[in-house]
Design a protein around this motif. Structure first.
Motif, PDB file in Angstrom:
ATOM      1  N   CYS A 241      20.750  69.270  39.829  1.00 51.19           N
ATOM      2  CA  CYS A 241      20.912  71.386  39.892  1.00 51.19           C
ATOM      3  C   CYS A 241      21.659  70.826  38.081  1.00 51.19           C
ATOM      4  O   CYS A 241      21.683  70.022  37.555  1.00 51.19           O
ATOM      5  N   LEU A 242      21.349  71.932  37.259  1.00 51.75           N
ATOM      6  CA  LEU A 242      21.028  72.226  35.837  1.00 51.75           C
ATOM      7  C   LEU A 242      21.842  72.416  35.377  1.00 51.75           C
ATOM      8  O   LEU A 242      22.013  74.142  35.798  1.00 51.75           O
ATOM      9  N   VAL A 243      22.661  73.387  34.455  1.00 50.79           N
ATOM     10  CA  VAL A 243      24.034  74.119  34.058  1.00 50.79           C
ATOM     11  C   VAL A 243      23.357  74.092  32.624  1.00 50.79           C
ATOM     12  O   VAL A 243      23.339  73.607  31.918  1.00 50.79           O
TER      13      VAL A 243
ATOM     14  N   PHE B  87      28.098  66.377  35.800  1.00 48.60           N
ATOM     15  CA  PHE B  87      28.911  67.266  36.841  1.00 48.60           C
ATOM     16  C   PHE B  87      28.797  66.585  38.305  1.00 48.60           C
ATOM     17  O   PHE B  87      27.596  65.976  38.430  1.00 48.60           O
ATOM     18  N   THR B  88      30.053  66.020  39.374  1.00 50.69           N
ATOM     19  CA  THR B  88      29.727  66.600  40.445  1.00 50.69           C
ATOM     20  C   THR B  88      28.540  66.777  41.385  1.00 50.69           C
ATOM     21  O   THR B  88      29.465  68.797  40.805  1.00 50.69           O
ATOM     22  N   TRP B  89      28.894  67.156  42.394  1.00 50.63           N
ATOM     23  CA  TRP B  89      28.621  68.000  44.079  1.00 50.63           C
ATOM     24  C   TRP B  89      29.957  69.427  43.661  1.00 50.63           C
ATOM     25  O   TRP B  89      29.425  70.239  44.342  1.00 50.63           O
TER      26      TRP B  89
ATOM     27  N   LEU C  56      21.584  73.481  27.561  1.00 53.10           N
ATOM     28  CA  LEU C  56      22.107  72.710  27.999  1.00 53.10           C
ATOM     29  C   LEU C  56      23.577  72.388  28.159  1.00 53.10           C
ATOM     30  O   LEU C  56      24.050  71.999  27.412  1.00 53.10           O
ATOM     31  N   ILE C  57      24.200  73.589  29.524  1.00 56.25           N
ATOM     32  CA  ILE C  57      25.643  72.709  29.062  1.00 56.25           C
ATOM     33  C   ILE C  57      26.089  71.235  30.158  1.00 56.25           C
ATOM     34  O   ILE C  57      27.132  70.055  29.660  1.00 56.25           O
ATOM     35  N   GLY C  58      25.553  70.961  31.382  1.00 56.40           N
ATOM     36  CA  GLY C  58      25.566  69.883  31.946  1.00 56.40           C
ATOM     37  C   GLY C  58      23.856  69.837  33.058  1.00 56.40           C
ATOM     38  O   GLY C  58      23.725  70.646  32.664  1.00 56.40           O
ATOM     39  N   ALA C  59      24.497  68.968  33.579  1.00 51.39           N
ATOM     40  CA  ALA C  59      24.134  68.788  35.215  1.00 51.39           C
ATOM     41  C   ALA C  59      24.840  67.323  36.100  1.00 51.39           C
ATOM     42  O   ALA C  59      25.637  66.835  35.696  1.00 51.39           O
ATOM     43  N   CYS C  60      24.050  68.108  37.351  1.00 55.24           N
ATOM     44  CA  CYS C  60      24.747  66.695  38.245  1.00 55.24           C
ATOM     45  C   CYS C  60      23.324  66.232  38.952  1.00 55.24           C
ATOM     46  O   CYS C  60      21.675  67.437  39.935  1.00 55.24           O
ATOM     47  N   VAL C  61      22.449  65.435  38.331  1.00 49.43           N
ATOM     48  CA  VAL C  61      21.264  64.913  38.842  1.00 49.43           C
ATOM     49  C   VAL C  61      21.515  64.347  39.812  1.00 49.43           C
ATOM     50  O   VAL C  61      20.289  64.648  40.832  1.00 49.43           O
ATOM     51  N   ASP C  62      22.185  63.633  40.491  1.00 52.94           N
ATOM     52  CA  ASP C  62      21.520  63.628  41.898  1.00 52.94           C
ATOM     53  C   ASP C  62      21.583  64.775  43.206  1.00 52.94           C
ATOM     54  O   ASP C  62      20.496  64.055  43.695  1.00 52.94           O
TER      55      ASP C  62
ATOM     56  N   HIS D  92      36.516  77.850  32.708  1.00 51.71           N
ATOM     57  CA  HIS D  92      36.540  78.890  32.018  1.00 51.71           C
ATOM     58  C   HIS D  92      35.560  79.043  31.646  1.00 51.71           C
ATOM     59  O   HIS D  92      35.416  80.337  30.368  1.00 51.71           O
ATOM     60  N   THR D  93      34.206  78.713  31.452  1.00 52.03           N
ATOM     61  CA  THR D  93      33.213  79.060  30.658  1.00 52.03           C
ATOM     62  C   THR D  93      31.846  79.404  32.018  1.00 52.03           C
ATOM     63  O   THR D  93      31.825  78.470  32.727  1.00 52.03           O
ATOM     64  N   VAL D  94      31.696  80.998  31.703  1.00 47.59           N
ATOM     65  CA  VAL D  94      30.613  81.250  33.044  1.00 47.59           C
ATOM     66  C   VAL D  94      29.365  80.190  32.392  1.00 47.59           C
ATOM     67  O   VAL D  94      28.699  80.043  31.264  1.00 47.59           O
ATOM     68  N   GLY D  95      28.581  80.173  33.518  1.00 51.03           N
ATOM     69  CA  GLY D  95      27.345  78.869  33.752  1.00 51.03           C
ATOM     70  C   GLY D  95      26.787  79.653  33.962  1.00 51.03           C
ATOM     71  O   GLY D  95      26.955  81.144  34.678  1.00 51.03           O
ATOM     72  N   ALA D  96      25.366  79.260  33.701  1.00 50.18           N
ATOM     73  CA  ALA D  96      24.266  79.909  34.984  1.00 50.18           C
ATOM     74  C   ALA D  96      23.269  78.100  35.962  1.00 50.18           C
ATOM     75  O   ALA D  96      23.255  77.039  34.740  1.00 50.18           O
ATOM     76  N   VAL D  97      24.063  78.120  37.274  1.00 50.67           N
ATOM     77  CA  VAL D  97      23.297  76.280  37.753  1.00 50.67           C
ATOM     78  C   VAL D  97      22.012  76.802  38.089  1.00 50.67           C
ATOM     79  O   VAL D  97      21.899  78.142  39.316  1.00 50.67           O
ATOM     80  N   LYS D  98      20.938  76.084  37.793  1.00 45.07           N
ATOM     81  CA  LYS D  98      19.740  76.001  38.731  1.00 45.07           C
ATOM     82  C   LYS D  98      19.818  75.414  39.856  1.00 45.07           C
ATOM     83  O   LYS D  98      20.251  73.581  39.297  1.00 45.07           O
TER      84      LYS D  98
END
Length: 605
Positions: free
Chosen positions: A317-319, A238-240, A308-314, A271-277
Motif C-alpha cells: 500500500c502506498l499513501v 503505516f500498519t495494515w 508520497l506520505i507513507g507506505a505499508c510495505v508488507d 486529520h490529513t486527507v490522503g489517497a491509498v493505492k
C-alpha cells in the motif's frame, strides 16, 4: 545506431538545487525578527518562496453572550463558522509578515494548523509539505508559551531530512543540521557547484534561461537518489490496521479509481486527507513496480511530482497526498459535470508537467524516465496545480560520463500505446526523449480535449488548412490565436516519429512553455479581477436575492440576512428553504461570512 546529436546527454543538463523553507511564527511582533532574518539569508540564495506556519490551540468552546459553550453542545455548522472566523482573524494579524515578504518580492503562504502539540504539528507539516529548512525562535514565554526549551524539542523531533535554524535576538543561535550530508554533498549556502569532466558549471547558467523562481520547491534528486548506508527514506510507515481504519475498511464510497496496478481509496490519516493505492496482487511484476514507485517518490521532492506520505510495505500500500480535482483526463472530459479547465490553466499545466520531467531526467546518479506519462497520470489539486504520479513503470538509467547518450535497452513493452515512443516500439530503446513524445501528445490533448488516438493527424491537418480553431476545445474559453498555434506546433514537434527530430526539453521546450505561461498568467490575473465584481453565490441572501448585510444562521442550518429572516418570521414559522417547521427562531451570527463579505466590499471600492 543513432548519431551523437540524436540524444543529448542528460547529465550535462544542470538544475538548481532548491529548498522548501518554512518559518514558525505567532502573533507576537518578535516573530518579525525571525521573518527578517530568513529574508536576509534566503533571498540572497535565490529562494523566493516561504511558508509561514502558525500553530493555534484547539478550539474547545464557542463564546456566547451567556458564556462559553463546549463545541460538543453546539451545531456543527456554527462550530465550523466560528473556527473559520478565528482563522481569518489570525490570518489578518499575520499579514504584516506577508507584507515584509512582498517588499522583497518573495511569495509567501500562510499555513494555520490547529493542535495542542506544537512539536507534533510542525513535524506533520514538515513531512506533508516536504520542508527541508525550518526557521524558529528560541524558546521563551512570549514566542512559544507552552513549554520551556521548546526549540530544542522541535530540533530533536522533526524528521532528519529537515535543517532547523534557531534564531535569538535577530541572530542565528544554532543550526540543527539535516541528514542531507549522508546522501549528498550540498552545503546550506546553495553555492555548491557540480563538477563534470573537469569543468565547473554554476547554477546561474541555468537560471539565465529558466528563471530559478519558477522551480519553486525543487530539491535535487542528486542528493536524494545517491544511496549510501544510512540514507534517509522520507516516508511514514503505516500498519495494515492504520490503512484499514483510514479507508473505512476500503469502503466502496471512498473508492477514487481503479487502474492496472491497483485500486485507490480516499483516506484520512492523523486529520490529513490522503489517497491509498492498494496493489491488485503480489506477483513479481506488481511487487517490482511497487518498490520502484516507493524508491523514487520517497527520495524525490518537486512541486509537480505527487507527494508520497507513507507506505505499508508488507501489504503493498502506498499513501499519497489527496488531489481534490482528480486526474487531468477526467477534467478534460468534464467527468461528473466538473467545470472545464480554462485555456490559461492548460498553458500553465503544460509547463508544470515539462518542468517535472526535466527534473526527473536530471536525477543523479541515475536519470529517471517516466515511461507512462498521460493525462490519467497527471493529477490536479484544488487550485488545478498539476502533479505527475504513477512512477511505478519508470526506468532509472545510470549516468555514465563515458557514454555519448543516455539510452536504455528494454524489450518488454511498458506504458500506454498511444503515448508510447514509436522508436521504442520499433527498437526497444528508451531515452528521455521517450517522455518528450508523451508530453507532445499531452499538449495536443490539452488543446483539443480529444482522445490520444489519431490526435497528431487531427492537429496537423487543422494547421495545414489554417483551421486550428475548429479542433480546439471551445469549453476552455477564447484561445489566443498566435500563442495557441505556437503551442500546437510545439506539441507536434515533441510527437515526431524520430527522436532526433524532437526538441530538447531544456533548451527548447521549457523556454517556449515558460513564455506561453507568462501570457497565461496575465490572462488569469485579469480574469480574477473581472470576477471579483460579481459577488459569490454564498454572499446572496435567499430571501433578498442580494448581498447580505448581517448574515446569520437560522435553525434550519441556512444563512440569511438578519432583517430579512426576522421579517419572514412575522408571517411564517417554517423554513424558507425546506418549508419544514423551525425548531426555534434563534439566530447565530455568521462571523466568518460577515468578514468575507466586508473584505469583498472593501476590494470593490
Amino acid at each position: 545506431m543513432e548519431n551523437d546529436g540524436m540524444i543529448k546527454r542528460v547529465d550535462e543538463l544542470v538544475i538548481p538545487s532548491y529548498s522548501v523553507v518554512a518559518l514558525a511564527v505567532n502573533e507576537s511582533r518578535k516573530s518579525e525578527v525571525i521573518v527578517k532574518w530568513a529574508l536576509d539569508k534566503f533571498v540572497s540564495e535565490g529562494i523566493l518562496s516561504l511558508k509561514l506556519f502558525f500553530i493555534r490551540p484547539k478550539i474547545l468552546g464557542i463564546p456566547t453572550p451567556m458564556g462559553t459553550v463546549p463545541v460538543s453542545q453546539v451545531r456543527e455548522d456554527i462550530v465550523i463558522a466560528y473556527k473559520k472566523d478565528v482563522e481569518l482573524q489570525i490570518h489578518k494579524k499575520l499579514l504584516i509578515y506577508k507584507n515584509m515578504c512582498s517588499t522583497r518580492k518573495v511569495d509567501v503562504e500562510i499555513v494555520q494548523t490547529e493542535s495542542d502539540d506544537i512539536v507534533d504539528a510542525l513535524k506533520q507539516e514538515i513531512v506533508k509539505r516536504n520542508i527541508d529548512k525550518l526557521v524558529i525562535g528560541t524558546s521563551s514565554k512570549r514566542i512559544f508559551s507552552r513549554r520551556r526549551k521548546l526549540s530544542s524539542r522541535i530540533s530533536e523531533s522533526i524528521p532528519s531530512f529537515c535543517t532547523v535554524y534557531v534564531i535569538s535576538k535577530g541572530k542565528l543561535s544554532s543550526v540543527g543540521a539535516s541528514d542531507s550530508n549522508t546522501i549528498g554533498s550540498f552545503d546550506i549556502s546553495f553555492q555548491t557547484e557540480w563538477t563534470h569532466q573537469g569543468s565547473i558549471t554554476s547554477y546561474s547558467q541555468f537560471s539565465s534561461t529558466i528563471p530559478m523562481q519558477r522551480f519553486e520547491a525543487l530539491s535535487s534528486i542528486n542528493q536524494t537518489l545517491h544511496k549510501k548506508t544510512g540514507s534517509v527514506v522520507q516516508y511514514e510507515k503505516f500498519t495494515w490496521e492504520e490503512i484499514t481504519e483510514a479507508s473505512c475498511s476500503f469502503s466502496e464510497h471512498l473508492k477514487i479509481g481503479k487502474g492496472g496496478n491497483g485500486t485507490v481509496y480516499k483516506s484520512s490519516f492523523h486529520h490529513t486527507v490522503g489517497a491509498v493505492k492498494v496493489l491488485h496482487s503480489q506477483d513479481v511484476d506488481r511487487t517490482r513496480q511497487f518498490q520502484q514507485e516507493l524508491d523514487v517518490l520517497s527520495r524525490t521532492r518537486h512541486p509537480h511530482l505527487l507527494n508520497l506520505i507513507g507506505a505499508c510495505v508488507d501489504y503493498g500500500c502506498l499513501v499519497y497526498e489527496y488531489m481534490e480535482n482528480g486526474s487531468l483526463a477526467d477534467r478534460l472530459s468534464c467527468k461528473n459535470s466538473t467545470p472545464p479547465i480554462a485555456w490559461y490553466d492548460r498553458f500553465r499545466i503544460a509547463w508544470e508537467v515539462a518542468s517535472a520531467l526535466l527534473f526527473l531526467h536530471n536525477a543523479k546518479p541515475k536519470s529517471i524516465i517516466h515511461r507512462d506519462l498521460k493525462p490519467a497520470n497527471i493529477l490536479l489539486d484544488r487550485n488545478l496545480v498539476s502533479k505527475i504520479g504513477d512512477v511505478g513503470m519508470s526506468t532509472m538509467i545510470q549516468s555514465n560520463p563515458s557514454s555519448t547518450s543516455t539510452i536504455y535497452k528494454d524489450t518488454s513493452p511498458v506504458g500506454t500505446l498511444c503515448y508510447m515512443d514509436p522508436e521504442y516500439q520499433r527498437t526497444g530503446l528508451v531515452s528521455p526523449k521517450s517522455d518528450v513524445y508523451a508530453l507532445g501528445i499531452v499538449i495536443l490533448q490539452l488543446l483539443t480535449a480529444r482522445p490520444a488516438i489519431a490526435i497528431i493527424q487531427l492537429v496537423e491537418t487543422a494547421l495545414e488548412n489554417d483551421k486550428l480553431a475548429t479542433v480546439l476545445d471551445r469549453e476552455a474559453g477564447d484561445w489566443p490565436v498566435n500563442e495557441t498555434k505556437e503551442l500546437a506546433i510545439l506539441g507536434l514537434s515533441c510527437a515526431e516519429l524520430r527522436r532526433k527530430y524532437r526538441p530538447d526539453l531544456k533548451d527548447v521546450v521549457i523556454p517556449i512553455l515558460e513564455r506561453l505561461r507568462s501570457v497565461a498568467d496575465e490572462e488569469a490575473q485579469r480574469t480574477i479581477s473581472m470576477n471579483r465584481t460579481t459577488p459569490p453565490n454564498h454572499f446572496i441572501c435567499p430571501l433578498l436575492k442580494d448581498v447580505m448585510v448581517d448574515p446569520c444562521v437560522a435553525a434550519d442550518g441556512y444563512t440569511y440576512d438578519r432583517r430579512a429572516i426576522k421579517k419572514w418570521f412575522e408571517e411564517s414559522d417554517c423554513s424558507p428553504m425546506t418549508n419544514l417547521p423551525l425548531t426555534s427562531r434563534y439566530l447565530t451570527s455568521n462571523y466568518t461570512l460577515f468578514s468575507a463579505i466586508m473584505e469583498w466590499k472593501f476590494r470593490m471600492q
